[in-house]
Design a protein around this motif. Structure first.
Motif, PDB file in Angstrom:
ATOM      1  N   SER A 107      -8.875   2.342  -7.625  1.00  0.00           N
ATOM      2  CA  SER A 107      -9.256   2.208  -6.241  1.00  0.00           C
ATOM      3  C   SER A 107      -9.632   0.542  -5.832  1.00  0.00           C
ATOM      4  CB  SER A 107     -11.180   2.704  -5.994  1.00  0.00           C
ATOM      5  OG  SER A 107     -11.002   4.045  -6.451  1.00  0.00           O
TER       6      SER A 107
ATOM      7  N   ARG B 195      -9.318   1.504   6.383  1.00  0.00           N
ATOM      8  CA  ARG B 195      -8.168   1.310   5.938  1.00  0.00           C
ATOM      9  C   ARG B 195      -7.842   1.640   4.451  1.00  0.00           C
ATOM     10  NH1 ARG B 195      -4.992  -2.981   8.832  1.00  0.00           N
ATOM     11  NH2 ARG B 195      -3.652  -2.977   7.048  1.00  0.00           N
ATOM     12  N   SER B 196      -8.701   1.410   3.346  1.00  0.00           N
ATOM     13  CA  SER B 196      -8.534   1.693   2.238  1.00  0.00           C
ATOM     14  C   SER B 196      -8.634   3.087   1.666  1.00  0.00           C
ATOM     15  CB  SER B 196      -9.527   0.843   1.279  1.00  0.00           C
ATOM     16  OG  SER B 196      -9.499  -0.414   1.774  1.00  0.00           O
TER      17      SER B 196
ATOM     18  N   GLN C 165      -4.648  -3.181   0.183  1.00  0.00           N
ATOM     19  CA  GLN C 165      -4.996  -2.818   1.647  1.00  0.00           C
ATOM     20  C   GLN C 165      -5.936  -3.726   2.587  1.00  0.00           C
ATOM     21  OE1 GLN C 165      -3.486  -1.742   4.041  1.00  0.00           O
ATOM     22  NE2 GLN C 165      -3.882   0.570   4.351  1.00  0.00           N
ATOM     23  N   GLY C 166      -7.226  -3.798   1.929  1.00  0.00           N
ATOM     24  CA  GLY C 166      -8.467  -4.672   2.444  1.00  0.00           C
ATOM     25  C   GLY C 166      -7.828  -6.049   2.129  1.00  0.00           C
TER      26      GLY C 166
ATOM     27  N   THR D  40     -16.024  -1.930  -2.039  1.00  0.00           N
ATOM     28  CA  THR D  40     -15.344  -1.582  -3.129  1.00  0.00           C
ATOM     29  C   THR D  40     -16.051  -0.260  -3.953  1.00  0.00           C
ATOM     30  OG1 THR D  40     -14.425  -3.849  -3.270  1.00  0.00           O
ATOM     31  CG2 THR D  40     -14.085  -2.419  -5.046  1.00  0.00           C
TER      32      THR D  40
ATOM     33  N   LEU E  74      -6.129  -0.561  -4.720  1.00  0.00           N
ATOM     34  CA  LEU E  74      -5.838  -0.167  -3.228  1.00  0.00           C
ATOM     35  C   LEU E  74      -6.715  -0.830  -2.115  1.00  0.00           C
ATOM     36  CD1 LEU E  74      -3.674   1.710  -2.397  1.00  0.00           C
ATOM     37  CD2 LEU E  74      -4.224   1.877  -4.607  1.00  0.00           C
ATOM     38  N   VAL E  75      -7.939  -1.348  -2.793  1.00  0.00           N
ATOM     39  CA  VAL E  75      -8.724  -2.061  -1.831  1.00  0.00           C
ATOM     40  C   VAL E  75      -8.178  -3.544  -1.809  1.00  0.00           C
ATOM     41  CG1 VAL E  75     -11.184  -3.298  -1.471  1.00  0.00           C
ATOM     42  CG2 VAL E  75     -10.958  -0.943  -2.258  1.00  0.00           C
TER      43      VAL E  75
ATOM     44  N   VAL F 294       0.667  -1.519   0.018  1.00  0.00           N
ATOM     45  CA  VAL F 294      -0.052  -0.132  -0.116  1.00  0.00           C
ATOM     46  C   VAL F 294       0.775   1.372   0.072  1.00  0.00           C
ATOM     47  CG1 VAL F 294      -1.726   1.408   1.096  1.00  0.00           C
ATOM     48  CG2 VAL F 294      -1.926  -1.018   1.156  1.00  0.00           C
TER      49      VAL F 294
END
Lengths: 243, 262, 252
Positions: free
Chosen positions: C95, C45-46, C102-103, C146, C98-99, A224
């Motif tokens: 997006s 978190r995202s 991170q997620g 998402t 990153l989800v 990240v």
């Protein structure tokens, strides 16, 4: 947060000073370059193939509304080479090579192997971090070049086969719009991203907390942070070079 | 010997080329404590996981309270499991929940008790494992021995017919280990149900068990009431006993235990 | 029939995993509180990483767009281009990336360490359905969250474009907002939401599958996280191409 920034700065400083003062383990550098390059290649090429196809589709549907299908080649090569290819290669390298570096080093950390290196007077920065940074510095520009070709190539195929537009015209406008400077900037971006990804990922690995959860979290933080930093730095480089 | 509550018939299991269980037959008597001992890596834990249906044998059958857990449907297996409790090697507590919530989990899922009744029952079992008042403690703040006791509290909270222990002493220092042994013995007297203990610690097995079985190279090498087992003439058993008792003499009170790295 | 947990790795197990989850969606409890928890984890978190990547990317689009439109004197089209680019492609892909990073990665890490520390086995031994309790709520949370992150990313991308065009290059702000939706269609809105819901499903399934079946101690959790990010990103980038072809190819 600020603790991490300071810790990271110290980490980068140490790595740089080791790379400068200590003999560089050339064998390990090539090993890492090969390892990163070859392992990431199929994934990167697959992904850029899809990005290229999609760029062609989206460009076509958007330009058709304006009656400018002939500009498709130019759109794909400018958007693709200047921005999409470096950024997507960076994101995928962070996801593949970065997470691997972070989890390898995190496992070494929690199993006290890094401490063991120190006790044996083997410098972990010279031995573990420097080869990874230099290896990715060699591998990533080469990969980016291949990805740019793949991206334009698949966009060309989609233009001809799926959208039924003229292939030669696409190639003409695509390569007509590109300058040597665009390619150099793309390679420069790739090198910077590579360095950032490897430093961030190694740092996250070194700072891993104990247990399986620690390894997972370190790996997670590496990808990240790398992705966010690369997106921001990408803008800064574009602003500097193109504005 | 009383009626078997768990029976293994011709159970075999291999992981790739590694044969872990080789045609094992074993009857665990009801209402008593049975220990299964053997050196590390002899498939003791694998055997336990077959009994709770976490692993599926390559051949053979496992009967728990008369039900063949190798062939029943998932739903029926869950019914059988409700009459079993298991203490995992490192407790297998949920990091994300407090101590009390860990123990309350089976109650919340399998009973219609009110929150107050659940709380009372959890306090009661915490009392039984000698950890009163730890309901709200995060699991990360528990020591190794406490984790095992909380795991044990969770295993008995539904008042199971069978309680399974996977290496209750591993990773503990000799003193804590003794405390756990004493706790198991007292728990056995209070609950009066079937205990099955997997251990590599012969001293502990001799202390807590009514019967001992020894697993060696995927087979049951010996199985007898404890006193008889300790007099066994089988060379494998003798070697195992000898080594452990020697060590026992040098450390006075329990075999030396290495910390677990993973 | 062999049980899911004792199947060997491969396509049959992955298919069975998805099938068992699908079956649980139709029948029985859904644990809304857990879904909400995981949604909160994912979103909290995202959100920042999504903002921090889509904002500079919107800025880059404005920068490069202005370079080209200056040649044609068509600067007024800039905001239309930005909204199309951000809405259709950049925000859904970035997006979701990153989800996933991170997620998805944290789902894999959580489930992976639950597997390694025998928490999943313990759940099963307590006769509690581990797929329903630990896996399904995470997958559903990913499907819902998402698209929300995509909408957030779209806003940030358009704002980033505005920063460059209006604040840094001095284009008139009124023109920027007036032309913003000139080229976008309703299809872009619900299409983007639908697309990212599919991406969320891919991320949720990949992450939980890799975590649920993690093996090999602490290193195994690292491997699960790595595979989750790489495979889910590849998966949704491929799905993106197919969905774009279907949605826009059939539109007039």
């Amino acid at each position: 947060m600020s603790g991490h920034v300071r810790g990271f700065a110290r980490f980068v400083g140490r790595t740089a000073s080791r790379a400068w003062h200590h003999p560089i383990p050339t064998g390990k550098v090539w090993e890492q370059a090969w390892f990163i390059g070859v392992k990431a290649m199929p994934i990167l090429l697959t992904m850029t193939a899809f990005i290229g196809s999609n760029l062609a589709l989206q460009g076509y549907y958007a330009f058709k509304a304006l009656g400018g299908q002939s500009l498709l080649g130019m759109f794909v090569s400018l958007a693709g080479v200047r921005e999409m290819a470096p950024l997507m290669v960076a994101a995928m390298t962070a996801a593949k090579a970065g997470t691997e570096m972070a989890s390898q080093l995190a496992v070494m950390r929690i199993r006290e192997q890094i401490d063991a290196l120190e006790v044996m007077s083997i410098d972990p920065y010279t031995w573990l971090v420097v080869p990874r940074c230099l290896g990715i510095l060699i591998a990533l520009p080469a990969l980016t070049m291949m990805c740019i070709l793949t991206l334009i190539g698949t966009a060309w195929l989609v233009t001809m086969l799926q959208l039924g537009e003229s292939g030669p015209q696409f190639l003409h406008t695509a390569f007509g719009a590109l300058t040597g400077q665009d390619l150099w900037i793309a390679l420069f971006k790739a090198a910077v991203f590579g360095l950032l990804i490897s430093l961030i990922s190694c740092y996250c690995g070194f700072r891993s907390k104990p247990g399986p959860r620690g390894v997972g979290d370190a790996t997670n933080a590496a990808v990240v942070t790398s992705a966010v930093v690369c997106a921001v730095v990408n803008y800064l480089i574009s602003e500097w070079m193109y504005a | 010997m009383s009626e078997p509550i768990i029976s293994l018939r011709g159970v075999s299991k291999a992981f790739g080329d590694l044969v872990v269980l080789d045609d094992v037959d074993l009857d665990i008597p009801a209402g008593q404590t049975t220990a299964i001992i053997g050196p590390s890596g002899t498939g003791k834990s694998v055997l336990l996981k077959h009994i709770v249906g976490l692993l599926h044998p390559d051949a053979g059958h496992v009967f728990v309270e008369g039900v063949d857990v190798t062939t029943v449907s998932e739903a029926e297996l869950y019914e059988v499991r409700k009459s079993m409790g298991m203490l995992f090697q490192n407790g297998a507590l949920f990091d994300a929940m407090s101590t009390g919530d860990n123990i309350a989990l089976p109650l919340r899922h399998h009973t219609s008790l009110s929150e107050a009744e659940i709380r009372a029952r959890v306090e009661e079992v915490l009392e039984m494992v000698e950890l009163p008042g730890l309901y709200d403690r995060p699991t990360s703040a528990l020591s190794g021995g406490q984790r095992k006791r909380v795991g044990l509290a969770r295993a008995i909270v539904l008042q199971p017919e069978i309680v399974l222990f996977d290496e209750p002493n591993s990773g503990l220092d000799p003193l804590t280990s003794d405390t756990i042994d004493r706790l198991i013995v007292r728990m056995k007297e209070t609950l009066g149900v079937t205990f099955l203990v997997i251990t590599h610690d012969i001293v502990s097995a001799a202390h807590i068990a009514d019967h001992i079985a020894m697993l060696h190279r995927g087979k049951v090498e010996a199985f007898a009431p404890t006193a008889e087992f300790l007099r066994s003439t089988s060379p494998v058993v003798r070697r195992f006993l000898q080594r452990n008792l020697d060590l026992d003499a040098t450390t006075a009170g329990g075999a030396p235990r290495l910390p677990h790295l993973d | 029939m062999t049980r899911l947990a004792s199947m060997s790795p491969g396509l049959p197990r992955a298919t069975r995993f998805c099938g068992e989850l699908g079956q649980r969606v139709v029948t029985g409890t859904m644990y809304p509180a857990l879904i909400a928890d995981h949604m909160w984890t994912l979103a909290s978190r995202s959100a920042l990483p999504v903002l921090a990547t889509t904002l500079p990317t919107g800025m880059v689009v404005a920068l490069q767009g202005l370079n080209v439109f200056d040649l044609f004197g068509a600067q007024r089209l800039l905001s239309s281009l930005i909204s199309v680019a951000v809405f259709r492609e950049l925000s859904p892909v970035l997006s979701s990336m990153l989800v996933a990073a991170q997620g998805g990665a944290s789902f894999a890490a959580e489930l992976g360490s639950m597997r390694i520390q025998e928490e999943i086995d313990a759940t099963e031994v307590m006769a509690i359905d581990s797929l329903r309790l630990h896996v399904l709520p995470r997958v559903i949370a990913a499907v819902i969250t998402t698209p929300l992150m995509h909408l957030l990313g779209t806003g940030a991308g358009i704002a980033g474009g505005w920063v460059v065009a209006v604040l840094m290059r001095g284009e008139p702000s009124g023109v920027y907002w007036a032309n913003l939706w000139a080229l976008t269609q309703p299809l872009d809105l619900w299409g983007g939401v639908l697309k990212t819901a599919v991406f969320g499903l891919i991320i949720g399934l990949t992450a939980t599958y890799r975590g649920y079946f993690a093996t090999g101690g602490a290193p195994g959790v690292g491997v699960a996280v790595n595979e989750t990010v790489v495979q889910s990103v590849l998966g949704f980038v491929a799905a993106n191409y197919v969905l774009t072809s279907l949605m826009y190819g059939s539109a007039p």
